[in-house]
Design an enzyme around this catalytic site. Structure first.
Site, PDB file in Angstrom:
ATOM      1  N   GLN A   5      19.813   0.404  -2.660  1.00  0.00           N
ATOM      2  CA  GLN A   5      19.319  -0.793  -3.310  1.00  0.00           C
ATOM      3  C   GLN A   5      18.055  -1.273  -2.611  1.00  0.00           C
ATOM      4  O   GLN A   5      17.608  -0.645  -1.648  1.00  0.00           O
ATOM      5  CB  GLN A   5      20.381  -1.861  -3.325  1.00  0.00           C
ATOM      6  N   GLU A  30      21.676   3.972 -10.822  1.00  0.00           N
ATOM      7  CA  GLU A  30      22.181   3.913  -9.446  1.00  0.00           C
ATOM      8  C   GLU A  30      22.092   5.314  -8.859  1.00  0.00           C
ATOM      9  O   GLU A  30      22.732   6.240  -9.350  1.00  0.00           O
ATOM     10  CB  GLU A  30      23.622   3.389  -9.372  1.00  0.00           C
ATOM     11  N   GLU A  72      21.648  -6.127  -6.026  1.00  0.00           N
ATOM     12  CA  GLU A  72      22.963  -6.644  -6.394  1.00  0.00           C
ATOM     13  C   GLU A  72      23.376  -7.753  -5.435  1.00  0.00           C
ATOM     14  O   GLU A  72      22.936  -7.803  -4.286  1.00  0.00           O
ATOM     15  CB  GLU A  72      23.989  -5.507  -6.343  1.00  0.00           C
ATOM     16  N   GLU A 115      29.579   0.606 -14.992  1.00  0.00           N
ATOM     17  CA  GLU A 115      30.692   1.421 -14.477  1.00  0.00           C
ATOM     18  C   GLU A 115      32.027   0.997 -15.081  1.00  0.00           C
ATOM     19  O   GLU A 115      33.012   0.777 -14.372  1.00  0.00           O
ATOM     20  CB  GLU A 115      30.736   1.372 -12.947  1.00  0.00           C
TER      21      GLU A 115
END
Length: 495
Positions: free
Chosen positions: A344, A295, A27, A172
């Protein structure tokens, strides 16, 4: 008799472990992209068209199957057209209030995926974007020629369209992606996904934004209203020993209580998969729709002295056990869990790699991914494990977990975790159906201290070593596991 017993049916497959379970997520957050993956072509740090060469080479070793981008929360404020051609800066309102240069955009991401030989998984903007914007992004990437967007792509240096396999319609949207109710998002999903069209032979796998942790109502509403229009439904769950808002806990300075709590919370993903899966079964009994856990991972307090919005944290042997435990659970649910993307890849949360200027290190989590890559697309072998308890302050967890798979050429790979921070484990494993192994070998990742981690001054403090504390006699395998350990045993097929 050993305190831990297991039976592996070496000739009975329960399903295929989708390689995408070993997916990643990068991200525009902190130093995840800039400084982590992207340094630009003018950097003194060795790079390939702006991508850090050392990071690229390390990630190649993992055989990354799929990479999710540009977010995360960032996806629902990202306007893709600002990241192609003449770049326009923007404020990254979610993560640290930094100015996003958009130097790393669609072309750079797709180049990265080509260099890694992985599938791109792009997440589109529903929270602040429009249907037209999403539609034009798909056209820009995948339409051959003769349209405004495909011609613009060519002007920007890419003649041929890209192949795009996975596309997420928002992220989300119950929270940072718009604070929506599930009914509202379900209607928006139906509308937006209509314009995620297949061009140039593409067959895009559409992923709807799913639930946060135990919001089972969200899953129910989405499946009821839109199951027929999606290929996957996401789920987000982070392993946090403390309280999300009041203090998550330190990545390195933690107590024995926090170790146990972390292992307990990591195991909770099993219950979540079962319960969300049961709801999905109600509307999708054939299990066509994949559960996409895009995630997951540990989330601790940021390292002292760093920007709290950058989510930079260290990575210990505890993180390695969390990762291995997740993979064992994902394997057991391989029919429904079709992808998982750890949060991540570089410098953010439970990262594979940490960088500091020209220096780079591999984390214990990286080593678990590297050890476990042998499970990718292998056949999951039926395994029954009878584990003794890991006891702490009146609570118990299974001390060990085991997962086994068989590759196409017949090699069997067995991974074993001992999550107990104090006690060793001796396991006796019956390999039913095994006639003979031509050869066998072992690798172990462990540490003497529960907060052991790699630093830029000592980058190889926690690393895999050859493992010999096991015996194989006919079809009986006996293994001695130290505390806090992950082991890979490979039995090579007798040709």
């Amino acid at each position: 008799m050993s305190e831990h017993q297991a039976v592996i049916q070496t000739d009975i497959a329960k399903g295929t472990i989708n390689k995408n379970i070993y997916g990643h997520f990068a991200e525009h957050l902190g130093r995840g992209i800039y400084e982590g993956i992207w340094v630009g072509t003018d950097s003194d740090i060795p790079n390939i068209n702006g991508i850090r060469k050392d990071v690229l080479e390390a990630l190649k070793q993992l055989h990354i199957p799929v990479l999710r981008w540009p977010g995360g929360c960032f996806a629902d404020e990202y306007h893709w057209a600002n990241g192609v051609g003449d770049r326009k800066t923007m404020l990254n309102t979610h993560w640290g209030g930094t100015i996003e240069s958009n130097e790393f955009g669609t072309h750079e991401f797709m180049m990265l995926c080509e260099l890694l030989e992985c599938e791109p998984y792009i997440c589109g903007n529903v929270g602040s974007g429009t249907v037209q914007e999403m539609s034009e992004w798909i056209e820009y990437m995948t339409f051959e020629e003769g349209t405004p967007m495909s011609d613009w792509r060519k002007q920007n240096g890419r003649e041929e369209p890209w192949k795009l396999k996975y596309f997420g319609v928002g992220n989300e949207n119950w929270g940072c992606g718009g604070n929506m109710h599930p009914e509202y998002y379900a209607d928006l999903y139906r509308r937006f996904q209509t314009y995620v069209r297949n061009y140039s032979g593409n067959d895009i796998y559409k992923i709807a934004g799913g639930a946060n942790v135990d919001d089972f109502n969200w899953t129910d509403v989405l499946m009821k209203k839109a199951a027929g229009l999606m290929d996957g439904l996401s789920l987000h769950y982070y392993t946090i020993p403390g309280d999300f808002w009041k203090g998550k806990g330190s990545a390195t300075e933690f107590t024995e209580d926090e170790w146990f709590i972390t292992m307990k919370k990591a195991k909770y993903i099993d219950e979540l998969i079962q319960k969300h899966g049961t709801i999905m079964d109600r509307y999708d009994p054939e299990q066509r729709v994949g559960l996409i856990i895009d995630e997951w991972g540990t989330w601790f307090d940021p390292e002292p002295g760093t920007n709290p919005g950058f989510l930079y944290q260290q990575n210990t042997i505890r993180d390695a056990l969390v990762a291995a435990s997740h993979f064992h659970i994902f394997h057991q649910h391989c029919r429904r869990v079709q992808m998982a993307n750890i949060a991540q890849t570089v410098n953010v949360l439970q990262a594979m790699i940490l960088t500091e200027g020209e220096r780079m290190l591999l984390t214990p989590t990286y080593h678990v991914f590297n050890m476990f890559k042998v499970h990718q697309d292998a056949s999951l072998l039926a395994t029954e494990t009878m584990s003794a308890d890991y006891e702490w302050n009146g609570e118990t967890l299974p001390q060990i977990s085991i997962s086994a798979s068989k590759q196409a050429e017949g090699d069997i790979n067995i991974t074993i975790c001992n999550i107990d921070h104090q006690n060793k484990a001796e396991a006796e494993i019956e390999l039913r159906g095994l006639h003979k192994a031509a050869d066998h070998s072992g690798v172990i990742l462990t540490a003497e201290k529960m907060n052991a981690h790699n630093t830029f001054d000592d980058p190889h403090h926690v690393k895999p070593e050859s493992f010999r504390q096991y015996t194989l006699s006919k079809n009986k395998l006996k293994v001695k596991l130290p505390p806090m350990s992950v082991v890979l045993l490979t039995l090579r097929a007798d040709s």
